[in-house]
Design a protein around this motif. Structure first.
Motif, PDB file in Angstrom:
ATOM      1  N   ILE A  25     -52.019  44.531  10.789  1.00  0.00           N
ATOM      2  CA  ILE A  25     -50.837  43.062  10.977  1.00  0.00           C
ATOM      3  C   ILE A  25     -49.612  42.992  10.397  1.00  0.00           C
ATOM      4  CG2 ILE A  25     -50.764  40.783   9.333  1.00  0.00           C
ATOM      5  CD1 ILE A  25     -54.478  40.956   8.457  1.00  0.00           C
ATOM      6  N   LYS A  26     -49.511  43.634   8.724  1.00  0.00           N
ATOM      7  CA  LYS A  26     -48.075  43.723   8.993  1.00  0.00           C
ATOM      8  C   LYS A  26     -46.976  44.341  10.122  1.00  0.00           C
ATOM      9  CE  LYS A  26     -45.001  44.977   4.925  1.00  0.00           C
ATOM     10  NZ  LYS A  26     -44.927  45.638   4.104  1.00  0.00           N
ATOM     11  N   GLN A  27     -47.724  45.291  10.697  1.00  0.00           N
ATOM     12  CA  GLN A  27     -46.808  46.028  11.121  1.00  0.00           C
ATOM     13  C   GLN A  27     -46.793  44.848  12.747  1.00  0.00           C
ATOM     14  OE1 GLN A  27     -48.828  49.663  12.760  1.00  0.00           O
ATOM     15  NE2 GLN A  27     -46.804  49.970  14.286  1.00  0.00           N
ATOM     16  N   PHE A  28     -47.557  44.297  13.085  1.00  0.00           N
ATOM     17  CA  PHE A  28     -47.782  43.636  14.394  1.00  0.00           C
ATOM     18  C   PHE A  28     -46.684  42.576  13.969  1.00  0.00           C
ATOM     19  CE2 PHE A  28     -50.883  40.822  17.473  1.00  0.00           C
ATOM     20  CZ  PHE A  28     -49.171  40.048  18.000  1.00  0.00           C
ATOM     21  N   GLN A  29     -46.844  42.213  12.967  1.00  0.00           N
ATOM     22  CA  GLN A  29     -45.909  40.663  12.361  1.00  0.00           C
ATOM     23  C   GLN A  29     -44.504  41.168  12.518  1.00  0.00           C
ATOM     24  OE1 GLN A  29     -46.673  39.247   8.699  1.00  0.00           O
ATOM     25  NE2 GLN A  29     -45.756  37.296   9.467  1.00  0.00           N
ATOM     26  N   GLU A  30     -43.936  42.480  12.251  1.00  0.00           N
ATOM     27  CA  GLU A  30     -42.820  42.504  12.046  1.00  0.00           C
ATOM     28  C   GLU A  30     -42.524  43.513  13.891  1.00  0.00           C
ATOM     29  OE1 GLU A  30     -43.386  46.132   9.175  1.00  0.00           O
ATOM     30  OE2 GLU A  30     -42.986  44.373   7.289  1.00  0.00           O
ATOM     31  N   ASN A  35     -45.514  37.460  20.111  1.00  0.00           N
ATOM     32  CA  ASN A  35     -47.049  37.310  19.845  1.00  0.00           C
ATOM     33  C   ASN A  35     -47.713  37.148  18.577  1.00  0.00           C
ATOM     34  OD1 ASN A  35     -46.924  37.378  22.885  1.00  0.00           O
ATOM     35  ND2 ASN A  35     -45.864  39.560  23.286  1.00  0.00           N
ATOM     36  N   PHE A  36     -47.165  37.516  18.035  1.00  0.00           N
ATOM     37  CA  PHE A  36     -48.555  37.328  16.286  1.00  0.00           C
ATOM     38  C   PHE A  36     -48.776  36.025  16.502  1.00  0.00           C
ATOM     39  CE2 PHE A  36     -48.037  37.367  11.788  1.00  0.00           C
ATOM     40  CZ  PHE A  36     -49.244  38.027  11.527  1.00  0.00           C
ATOM     41  N   LEU A  37     -48.026  35.450  16.416  1.00  0.00           N
ATOM     42  CA  LEU A  37     -47.977  33.949  16.133  1.00  0.00           C
ATOM     43  C   LEU A  37     -49.400  33.527  17.362  1.00  0.00           C
ATOM     44  CD1 LEU A  37     -44.397  32.205  14.430  1.00  0.00           C
ATOM     45  CD2 LEU A  37     -46.884  33.537  13.132  1.00  0.00           C
ATOM     46  N   LEU A  38     -48.880  33.495  18.199  1.00  0.00           N
ATOM     47  CA  LEU A  38     -49.413  33.075  19.395  1.00  0.00           C
ATOM     48  C   LEU A  38     -51.089  33.834  18.871  1.00  0.00           C
ATOM     49  CD1 LEU A  38     -49.443  31.595  22.021  1.00  0.00           C
ATOM     50  CD2 LEU A  38     -48.703  33.507  23.088  1.00  0.00           C
ATOM     51  N   SER A  39     -51.126  34.955  18.671  1.00  0.00           N
ATOM     52  CA  SER A  39     -51.939  35.912  18.782  1.00  0.00           C
ATOM     53  C   SER A  39     -53.275  35.166  17.644  1.00  0.00           C
ATOM     54  CB  SER A  39     -52.302  37.565  18.051  1.00  0.00           C
ATOM     55  OG  SER A  39     -51.727  37.753  19.722  1.00  0.00           O
ATOM     56  N   ARG A  49     -65.100  32.562  18.523  1.00  0.00           N
ATOM     57  CA  ARG A  49     -64.407  33.579  17.650  1.00  0.00           C
ATOM     58  C   ARG A  49     -65.517  33.452  16.166  1.00  0.00           C
ATOM     59  NH1 ARG A  49     -63.152  36.302  21.706  1.00  0.00           N
ATOM     60  NH2 ARG A  49     -60.621  37.245  22.229  1.00  0.00           N
ATOM     61  N   PRO A  50     -65.231  34.551  15.754  1.00  0.00           N
ATOM     62  CA  PRO A  50     -66.147  34.075  14.194  1.00  0.00           C
ATOM     63  C   PRO A  50     -64.948  33.282  13.824  1.00  0.00           C
ATOM     64  CG  PRO A  50     -66.034  36.488  14.963  1.00  0.00           C
ATOM     65  CD  PRO A  50     -64.855  35.861  16.096  1.00  0.00           C
ATOM     66  N   PRO A  51     -65.936  32.602  12.350  1.00  0.00           N
ATOM     67  CA  PRO A  51     -65.175  31.448  11.619  1.00  0.00           C
ATOM     68  C   PRO A  51     -64.591  32.122  10.609  1.00  0.00           C
ATOM     69  CG  PRO A  51     -67.321  31.030  11.572  1.00  0.00           C
ATOM     70  CD  PRO A  51     -67.459  31.897  12.965  1.00  0.00           C
ATOM     71  N   GLU A  52     -64.833  33.694  10.226  1.00  0.00           N
ATOM     72  CA  GLU A  52     -64.026  34.402   9.448  1.00  0.00           C
ATOM     73  C   GLU A  52     -62.949  34.454   9.866  1.00  0.00           C
ATOM     74  OE1 GLU A  52     -68.047  34.784   7.885  1.00  0.00           O
ATOM     75  OE2 GLU A  52     -67.373  35.044   9.933  1.00  0.00           O
ATOM     76  N   SER A  53     -62.688  35.676  11.241  1.00  0.00           N
ATOM     77  CA  SER A  53     -61.317  35.690  11.993  1.00  0.00           C
ATOM     78  C   SER A  53     -60.863  34.022  11.919  1.00  0.00           C
ATOM     79  CB  SER A  53     -61.827  36.547  12.707  1.00  0.00           C
ATOM     80  OG  SER A  53     -62.315  35.440  13.822  1.00  0.00           O
ATOM     81  N   ARG A  54     -61.258  33.070  12.557  1.00  0.00           N
ATOM     82  CA  ARG A  54     -60.580  32.062  12.713  1.00  0.00           C
ATOM     83  C   ARG A  54     -60.122  31.531  11.366  1.00  0.00           C
ATOM     84  NH1 ARG A  54     -63.728  28.170  15.942  1.00  0.00           N
ATOM     85  NH2 ARG A  54     -62.262  26.998  16.709  1.00  0.00           N
ATOM     86  N   ARG A  55     -60.531  31.598  10.605  1.00  0.00           N
ATOM     87  CA  ARG A  55     -59.980  31.176   9.222  1.00  0.00           C
ATOM     88  C   ARG A  55     -58.818  31.856   8.093  1.00  0.00           C
ATOM     89  NH1 ARG A  55     -64.146  32.157   5.612  1.00  0.00           N
ATOM     90  NH2 ARG A  55     -65.277  30.177   6.880  1.00  0.00           N
ATOM     91  N   LEU A  56     -59.362  33.289   8.722  1.00  0.00           N
ATOM     92  CA  LEU A  56     -57.600  33.772   8.195  1.00  0.00           C
ATOM     93  C   LEU A  56     -56.551  34.315   9.218  1.00  0.00           C
ATOM     94  CD1 LEU A  56     -56.985  36.161   6.097  1.00  0.00           C
ATOM     95  CD2 LEU A  56     -57.780  37.718   7.084  1.00  0.00           C
ATOM     96  N   ALA A  57     -56.922  33.938  10.064  1.00  0.00           N
ATOM     97  CA  ALA A  57     -55.889  33.291  11.466  1.00  0.00           C
ATOM     98  C   ALA A  57     -54.667  32.215  11.040  1.00  0.00           C
ATOM     99  CB  ALA A  57     -56.580  33.433  12.971  1.00  0.00           C
ATOM    100  N   GLY A  58     -55.367  31.386  10.433  1.00  0.00           N
ATOM    101  CA  GLY A  58     -55.389  30.078  10.099  1.00  0.00           C
ATOM    102  C   GLY A  58     -54.705  30.103   8.909  1.00  0.00           C
ATOM    103  N   HIS A  85     -39.314  29.337  23.372  1.00  0.00           N
ATOM    104  CA  HIS A  85     -39.704  27.653  23.633  1.00  0.00           C
ATOM    105  C   HIS A  85     -40.472  27.544  24.216  1.00  0.00           C
ATOM    106  CE1 HIS A  85     -39.971  23.463  23.802  1.00  0.00           C
ATOM    107  NE2 HIS A  85     -40.039  23.987  25.057  1.00  0.00           N
ATOM    108  N   SER A  86     -41.126  28.601  24.925  1.00  0.00           N
ATOM    109  CA  SER A  86     -42.028  28.240  25.988  1.00  0.00           C
ATOM    110  C   SER A  86     -43.784  28.842  24.645  1.00  0.00           C
ATOM    111  CB  SER A  86     -42.100  29.483  26.567  1.00  0.00           C
ATOM    112  OG  SER A  86     -42.412  30.474  26.859  1.00  0.00           O
ATOM    113  N   ILE A  87     -43.257  30.074  23.677  1.00  0.00           N
ATOM    114  CA  ILE A  87     -44.322  30.758  23.230  1.00  0.00           C
ATOM    115  C   ILE A  87     -44.586  29.501  21.617  1.00  0.00           C
ATOM    116  CG2 ILE A  87     -44.073  32.117  21.440  1.00  0.00           C
ATOM    117  CD1 ILE A  87     -44.596  33.517  23.362  1.00  0.00           C
ATOM    118  N   LYS A  88     -43.695  28.920  21.744  1.00  0.00           N
ATOM    119  CA  LYS A  88     -44.577  27.555  20.533  1.00  0.00           C
ATOM    120  C   LYS A  88     -44.505  26.410  21.717  1.00  0.00           C
ATOM    121  CE  LYS A  88     -39.569  27.457  19.622  1.00  0.00           C
ATOM    122  NZ  LYS A  88     -38.347  26.535  18.790  1.00  0.00           N
TER     123      LYS A  88
END
Length: 799
Positions: A25-30, A35-39, A49-58, A85-88
């Motif tokens: 996660i840290k590597q993807f973010q850095e 794309n990390f935020l979009l993902s 998607r599973p509720p657990e992965s969605r909760r942590l994503a949020g 702008h398009s990503i946001k």
């Protein structure tokens, strides 16, 4: 990279899996923040998607936009602003879609993230269509309950996050319209109505112009008042929270609605669930605070009776006070034991106190009949409520109004400190503290406390300081205010002087009790000690006089000075020139050896309080201590504490102890040799031998820690003898556990101070290996010390 699997792995109970996922996660973010935020936003919005992965994503998405630390928050803001702008746009669209999700956690997180982005973009005049898009969710045909609920939550969070000036008035009007519609009883979903009320609470700061318009204001107030009688408890509570906020923000607009609000609050206080009743009382507390502020603002000016102050409290007084007095009878059992307790009784008493400050003397005739009717009833609730009511109204009314009542009731309060109920005693002690804080003025023509009643007051306070911790805490507070009242009140302040040794001894005992489950007692006791020490500069001198003049109490006085030094800290140095001559006399009191022993302990207290500020007095102290060790007339029990005291002094003055090494070290070595000839068949001598060993080890530990650093080599000549002595103690099975711990600690201090220089010493004295192994079977404290020592020795040997 499958973001779903990584997010799930980051929550795995398997530490290796979790650690690897967190690294990914840290590597993807850095490496690819856009794309990390979009993902993350896509994961959050995808109902498959599973509720657990969605909760942590949020959570990660939200934490990528905001932080408590202002510098980090600014960095995250700049990172968002610099995104394409398009990503946001894609992220924001995903978040808006998520508001309609079937998963509650995803909806709520999405509404929070929307607000975080809004707090960045709206002040920059970006995302200007957000409010319109949110409002369209409320008006579109067939909008689901979850969508409307989440949208209202998002509107509330947005209003909470951004300053009012950043929304246009037409946007504010549209938000208020949507929110008020959501609160309407025609809305069948209680979840939507609750979200609407909470959103209104956050939007109130934006409604200034709406409240200035009578028709709009009246409409909003009617909806809130109607909502305050909803059948759902949470909704009623939220409606009253809105009324509390309006009382603070829009006080000047409340007059036409006060009768309705009084009826609502009265009904809530008398019969509603406690969370609702608490908010109803809080409404009146807030009105008090507003009117107190207005009185203070206009005090002394021609506008003192300004039309800005509507005197709502004064007008409601005849009905409001009886209503609040009834709440005092709704105590919870043992509420005084819980530091975080807050209930309708406590809330009512707090509000009474604010009313007293608002209207002054006018509250007294309304409260005193309740006090008189309940103070002697068999039911403890009545006695406690009466005392609480009396204590609550002591701040506000004039001294002339209260003094006769307090003078008439003081003896009764003192007697009540023997009440069989702990809660009654707790409240009585608090009330006595309020009396001393607010009304105790020795310089007044008719003082509350006089020569006649002070002995009784002191006797009760000293005895009650031994009560259960919560009562003793309030008693310490009463002592604090009693002492404070005598500040600068010469010659009346001398009235307290005869009680000082006993008072300080009682506070010291309270601070050091074995039943210390109530942590606030220790704090309260030391605050009282600190008040006596720091605010009454003559207290030390008076105690010195007690030490010098009174052979019967100077032990307690010496202990009191040690406690005062601890409570005062480094500032105690200003008393040292006056105190030192008495300390010196105590250290030389060979005949009353207990005084000498206590004086040695006080030196340790002062060392810990002053640290290196004690240096100017060390020559005198060390000279006397060395003479004591050489004096055959001095009781032997004083000598072990003297050695410990060497350690305290060395810890305080550090490498400055160098000048005393040639004198102190021979004394330590001589005492160590004396232990060889002690009679091992005499239990008293064995006990004394253990005290002496412990004192010697504590001296070495303090000196080693003090000398550590640039002058550590000064201890090399003494290291061999110390190891020989420690080995002899190790082989002596008459040593007790405290000696074992001190011996193990000194080995660690030796290795820590000398470092690699001690390598050969430890290799030639291998007894430590078996000694430390034995310690593994002893109690936790010894085992921890042994583990630390083993680490220090290993470090010294391998370096």
């Amino acid at each position: 990279m499958d973001i779903t699997q990584i997010l799930l792995a980051a929550q795995s109970p398997d530490g290796n899996l979790r650690s690897a996922a967190e690294g990914n996660i840290k590597q993807f973010q850095e490496q690819n923040l856009p794309n990390f935020l979009l993902s993350l936003s896509v994961e959050l919005s995808n109902d498959e998607r599973p509720p657990e992965s969605r909760r942590l994503a949020g959570i990660i998405l939200k934490n990528s936009l905001d932080a408590k630390d202002s510098a980090k928050k600014e960095l995250l803001t700049q990172q968002w602003v610099s995104l394409d702008h398009s990503i946001k746009l894609q992220i924001k669209e995903s978040l808006l879609i998520t508001l309609g999700s079937s998963v509650g956690d995803a909806r709520q997180t999405s509404s929070q993230v929307i607000a975080k982005i809004a707090s960045i973009e709206i002040p920059r005049r970006e995302w200007q269509d957000l409010i319109a898009k949110l409002l369209s969710n409320m008006t579109q045909p067939g909008a689901s309950v979850p969508l409307k609920q989440a949208t209202l939550e998002a509107l509330g969070y947005v209003c909470e996050e951004i300053p009012p000036e950043h929304l246009e008035q037409d946007q504010v009007n549209a938000v208020l319209t949507a929110v008020v519609q959501g609160m309407n009883q025609t809305e069948l979903s209680s979840e939507v109505r609750l979200a609407a009320v909470k959103a209104l609470y956050n939007a109130l700061d934006f409604a200034e112009s709406n409240f200035a318009n009578e028709m709009e204001r009246t409409f909003i107030m009617k909806v809130i008042c109607d909502t305050a009688v909803s059948k759902e408890v949470e909704i009623r509570q939220a409606a009253f929270e809105c009324l509390v906020a309006i009382a603070s923000t829009y006080y000047v607009h409340l007059d036409p609605y006060m009768q309705t609000i009084f009826n609502l609050t009265a009904n809530a206080v008398k019969g509603d669930e406690e969370p609702v009743a608490l908010q109803a009382v809080e409404f009146w507390s807030t009105i008090c605070e507003e009117e107190i502020e207005l009185q203070e603002e206009y005090e002394g000016s021609d506008d003192a009776n300004s039309t800005v102050n509507y005197r709502f409290i004064e007008k409601a007084l005849p009905s409001l006070v009886p209503m609040l007095l009834e709440t005092l009878l709704k105590q919870e059992e043992d509420q005084e034991q819980d530091d975080n307790a807050w209930n309708i009784s406590m809330s009512g008493g707090t509000c009474l106190g604010l009313i007293a400050r608002t209207v002054g003397d006018a509250i007294v005739p309304l409260v005193m009949p309740f006090v008189e009717a309940n103070i002697t009833k068999p039911d403890w609730r009545c006695r406690e409520a009466a005392t609480f009511a009396f204590g609550s109204i002591l701040d506000g009314p004039s001294l002339e109004k209260l003094a006769p009542l307090v003078q008439a009731g003081l003896d009764f309060l003192l007697n009540t400190m023997n009440d069989p109920n702990s809660q009654v005693k707790d409240t009585t002690a608090w009330t006595l503290g309020r009396v001393f804080e607010l009304l105790h003025s020795p310089c007044s023509t008719n003082p509350i406390i006089s020569n006649a009643n002070l002995p009784r007051i002191m006797a009760v306070l000293l005895e009650s300081s031994k009560d259960v911790p919560n009562v003793a805490e309030k008693v310490c507070g009463a002592i604090y205010f009693l002492a404070q009242g005598y500040e600068d009140a010469e010659p009346a302040s001398s009235l307290l002087t005869p009680y000082l040794p006993n008072v300080i001894a009682a506070l010291l005992t309270a601070a050091d009790r074995g039943d210390m489950t109530h942590v606030r007692l220790r704090a309260s006791a030391y605050e009282a000690l600190n008040e006596i020490a720091t605010r009454r500069s003559k207290a030390i001198c008076r105690l010195c006089c007690v030490v010098y003049c009174s052979a019967t109490v100077h032990e307690e006085a010496m202990l009191a000075i040690g406690a005062l030094a601890y409570a005062t800290g480094p500032d105690f140095v200003k008393y040292m020139p006056e105190f030192f001559k008495y300390l010196e006399a105590g250290l030389q009191n060979y005949e009353e050896y207990q005084v000498c022993s206590i004086s040695v302990g006080v030196v340790g207290d002062i060392c810990r309080a002053l640290e290196d500020k004690i240096l100017p007095f060390c020559d005198g102290i060390m000279t006397v201590l060395l003479k004591d060790l050489s004096n055959s007339q001095l009781n032997r029990s004083v000598k072990p504490p003297i050695f410990s005291c060497f350690g305290d002094i060395a810890l305080a003055i550090g490498e400055n102890f160098e000048k005393y090494l040639p004198y102190a070290m021979p004394m330590l070595q001589g005492a160590a040799e004396l232990l060889v000839v002690l009679d091992q068949n005499d239990e008293d001598m064995v006990d004394y031998g253990n005290q002496l060993r412990r004192g010697i080890f504590e001296a070495y530990s303090g000196i080693l820690q003090g000398i550590k650093g640039a002058k550590a080599q000064l201890m090399i000549p003494y290291a061999g003898h110390l190891l020989q002595f420690t080995e002899a103690v190790y082989k002596d099975r008459s040593r007790d556990e405290s000696v074992t711990k001190a011996a193990v600690a000194v080995l660690g201090d030796l290795a820590d101070t000398l470092g690699p220089i001690s390598k050969d010493l430890f290799k030639s004295h291998l007894f430590h290996v078996e000694f430390l192994r034995e310690c593994l079977d002893l109690d936790d404290e010894v085992r921890e010390t042994a583990s630390w020592t083993q680490g220090m020795i290993n470090q010294a040997i391998v370096s």
